[in-house]
Design a protein around this motif. Structure first.
Motif, mmCIF file in Angstrom:
data_model
loop_
_atom_site.group_PDB
_atom_site.id
_atom_site.type_symbol
_atom_site.label_atom_id
_atom_site.label_comp_id
_atom_site.label_asym_id
_atom_site.label_seq_id
_atom_site.Cartn_x
_atom_site.Cartn_y
_atom_site.Cartn_z
ATOM 1 N N ILE A 125 87.326 61.075 76.253
ATOM 2 C CA ILE A 125 87.582 62.513 76.408
ATOM 3 C C ILE A 125 88.062 63.115 75.090
ATOM 4 O O ILE A 125 87.662 64.221 74.722
ATOM 5 N N LEU A 126 88.916 62.391 74.357
ATOM 6 C CA LEU A 126 89.410 62.901 73.089
ATOM 7 C C LEU A 126 88.278 63.119 72.087
ATOM 8 O O LEU A 126 88.335 64.021 71.255
ATOM 9 N N GLN A 127 87.226 62.301 72.195
ATOM 10 C CA GLN A 127 86.097 62.436 71.288
ATOM 11 C C GLN A 127 85.026 63.398 71.812
ATOM 12 O O GLN A 127 84.207 63.897 71.036
ATOM 13 N N HIS A 128 85.036 63.664 73.126
ATOM 14 C CA HIS A 128 83.993 64.504 73.727
ATOM 15 C C HIS A 128 84.600 65.503 74.714
ATOM 16 O O HIS A 128 84.113 65.662 75.832
ATOM 17 N N SER A 129 85.665 66.189 74.312
ATOM 18 C CA SER A 129 86.372 67.077 75.241
ATOM 19 C C SER A 129 85.487 68.224 75.727
ATOM 20 O O SER A 129 85.555 68.622 76.894
ATOM 21 N N VAL A 130 84.662 68.774 74.844
ATOM 22 C CA VAL A 130 83.810 69.905 75.228
ATOM 23 C C VAL A 130 82.746 69.470 76.232
ATOM 24 O O VAL A 130 82.527 70.130 77.260
ATOM 25 N N GLU A 131 82.094 68.317 75.971
ATOM 26 C CA GLU A 131 81.050 67.829 76.881
ATOM 27 C C GLU A 131 81.612 67.444 78.244
ATOM 28 O O GLU A 131 80.968 67.637 79.274
ATOM 29 N N THR A 132 82.851 66.904 78.254
ATOM 30 C CA THR A 132 83.453 66.425 79.506
ATOM 31 C C THR A 132 83.560 67.535 80.547
ATOM 32 O O THR A 132 83.458 67.283 81.758
ATOM 33 N N VAL A 133 83.760 68.765 80.091
ATOM 34 C CA VAL A 133 83.885 69.904 81.003
ATOM 35 C C VAL A 133 82.651 70.052 81.890
ATOM 36 O O VAL A 133 82.742 70.516 83.039
ATOM 37 N N ASN A 134 81.498 69.618 81.395
ATOM 38 C CA ASN A 134 80.235 69.794 82.127
ATOM 39 C C ASN A 134 79.855 68.595 82.981
ATOM 40 O O ASN A 134 78.830 68.619 83.667
ATOM 41 N N LEU B 219 90.957 71.215 80.304
ATOM 42 C CA LEU B 219 90.161 70.965 79.106
ATOM 43 C C LEU B 219 89.464 72.248 78.661
ATOM 44 O O LEU B 219 89.412 72.563 77.466
ATOM 45 N N TYR B 220 88.942 72.975 79.614
ATOM 46 C CA TYR B 220 88.250 74.221 79.288
ATOM 47 C C TYR B 220 89.230 75.246 78.715
ATOM 48 O O TYR B 220 88.963 75.885 77.694
ATOM 49 N N ALA B 221 90.389 75.366 79.352
ATOM 50 C CA ALA B 221 91.373 76.361 78.907
ATOM 51 C C ALA B 221 91.911 76.031 77.520
ATOM 52 O O ALA B 221 92.062 76.913 76.673
ATOM 53 N N ASP B 222 92.174 74.751 77.285
ATOM 54 C CA ASP B 222 92.785 74.358 76.018
ATOM 55 C C ASP B 222 91.796 74.324 74.860
ATOM 56 O O ASP B 222 92.189 74.405 73.695
ATOM 57 N N SER B 223 90.501 74.187 75.185
ATOM 58 C CA SER B 223 89.508 74.131 74.110
ATOM 59 C C SER B 223 89.006 75.512 73.738
ATOM 60 O O SER B 223 88.371 75.694 72.709
#
Length: 287
Positions: free
Chosen positions: A28-37, A73-77
C-alpha cells in the motif's frame, strides 16, 4: 477525534505487524493511489496474501475494515505530494523540509492524542495533589522533556528535583518521602539509567510514572502509571527522535493542564501574583 494520516500510520505500525500483514502495508505504501481502486480480492492478489489477511491488517492499524482504509487513502492522497511522506534527504529545499516535518509533527501528535489513556492522565493529576516532591529524569532528548516538566510544575509551586547526575538522583530517591513521585522519561523505555532509577524508586515505595513510546518496554512494565505516546518511525536523519520529542512534550502539556484544571483558581492566582512580583522586581533593577 483528531484525524490521522493513514500513510504515516501504516509506516509507524509496520514493525508491529505480522509477516503477511507487513506485506500488505508495504504494498500500500508503494501503491497507495492504485489501492483505492481495488476490492479486497484484488488487493490480496497484488500483495500476495489471502483476503482474510486484508481484514486483519485493517484491524491491526485501527480501522473497521477495507472500506474505511480506502476512504482514508483517498482523503489523505488528495492534494498531497507523495514525496512529503518520504524521509528527509540531502540537498532538499528548506521549504520541503519544513513541510515534511510539519506533516510528521501533526501525525505524531494526532496519534498520541487519539490513543492517550486520559483516565491514566487524570489518575496522575490527582496523585500530584498529594505529592511532597516530584523527581523527574530523562536522558538525551528526553532530558529536554524533563526540563520542560520541571519548568512547568515548578512555576506553579510544585517542588521538582531534576538532574542529569543519576548518582545524585539515586541518593535523593533513597531518602525521599513515600509521598513523592518519580517521573521517568524514555522513548525506548529501555534506557539503563532510567530503569535503574525507577527500580530504586519502586524499592522505596515511591509512586512511579513512565512516559514512553514502547508499550512493551521494561519501563512501561515496571512503573505504576505508564503513559504511552506515539511518534514516527526511525529514519536515517533522526526525524523520529524529533517527532517523539514533540509527542513527549505534548504528553507533559496534557498532564500539566489536567493538573491545573483540578486546581485552576488557586494556580491562576499564583501565576498572577508571580507575574506581578517578577515585573516589580525587574522594574526596580532597571530603575
Amino acid at each position: 477525534m483528531v484525524e490521522e494520516n493513514i500513510i504515516l500510520r501504516i509506516k509507524s505500525k509496520l514493525d508491529d505487524l505480522s509477516k503477511a500483514e507487513k506485506k500488505i502495508g508495504e504494498y500500500i505504501l508503494q501503491h497507495s493511489v492504485e489501492t483505492v481502486n481495488y476490492n479486497t480480492s484484488e488487493l490480496a492478489e497484488k500483495a500476495g496474501v489471502s483476503p482474510a489477511t486484508i481484514v486483519r491488517f485493517c484491524r491491526s492499524i485501527g480501522l473497521s475494515g477495507f472500506s474505511q482504509l480506502k476512504i482514508q487513502l483517498y482523503a489523505d492522497s488528495s492534494g498531497v505530494a507523495e514525496n512529503l511522506y518520504t524521509d528527509i534527504t540531502p540537498n532538499e529545499e528548506v521549504t520541503l523540509i519544513a513541510e515534511k516535518l510539519a506533516l510528521r509533527f501533526n501525525q505524531s501528535i494526532s496519534q498520541t492524542a487519539n490513543h492517550l489513556d486520559t483516565n491514566r492522565i487524570e489518575e496522575i493529576a490527582k496523585l500530584l495533589d498529594h505529592c511532597s516532591v516530584i523527581y523527574v529524569y530523562g536522558l538525551g532528548a528526553s532530558h529536554v522533556v524533563a526540563e520542560d516538566f520541571t519548568q512547568k510544575f515548578s512555576r506553579i509551586g510544585k517542588p521538582v528535583v531534576n538532574t542529569l547526575d543519576h548518582h545524585l538522583l539515586v541518593s535523593s530517591l533513597i531518602n525521599a518521602h513515600e509521598q513523592s513521585l518519580f517521573v521517568a522519561i524514555s522513548n525506548s523505555g529501555e534506557t539503563n539509567e532510567v530503569i535503574k532509577l525507577t527500580q530504586v524508586a519502586k524499592q522505596r515505595g515511591i509512586h512511579t510514572v513512565g512516559i514512553s513510546q514502547n508499550e512493551n518496554s521494561t519501563l512501561v512494565k515496571l512503573v505504576d502509571y505508564p503513559v504511552i505516546h506515539h511518534g514516527g518511525e526511525a529514519v536515517m536523519l533522526r526525524s523520529a527522535a524529533t517527532t517523539s520529542l514533540i509527542s513527549q512534550l505534548f504528553v507533559v502539556d496534557v498532564l500539566y493542564y489536567a493538573y491545573v484544571n483540578r486546581n485552576s483558581k488557586e494556580i491562576l492566582n499564583m501565576l498572577k501574583d508571580s507575574k506581578i512580583n517578577i515585573q516589580s522586581l525587574f522594574r526596580k533593577e532597571n530603575g
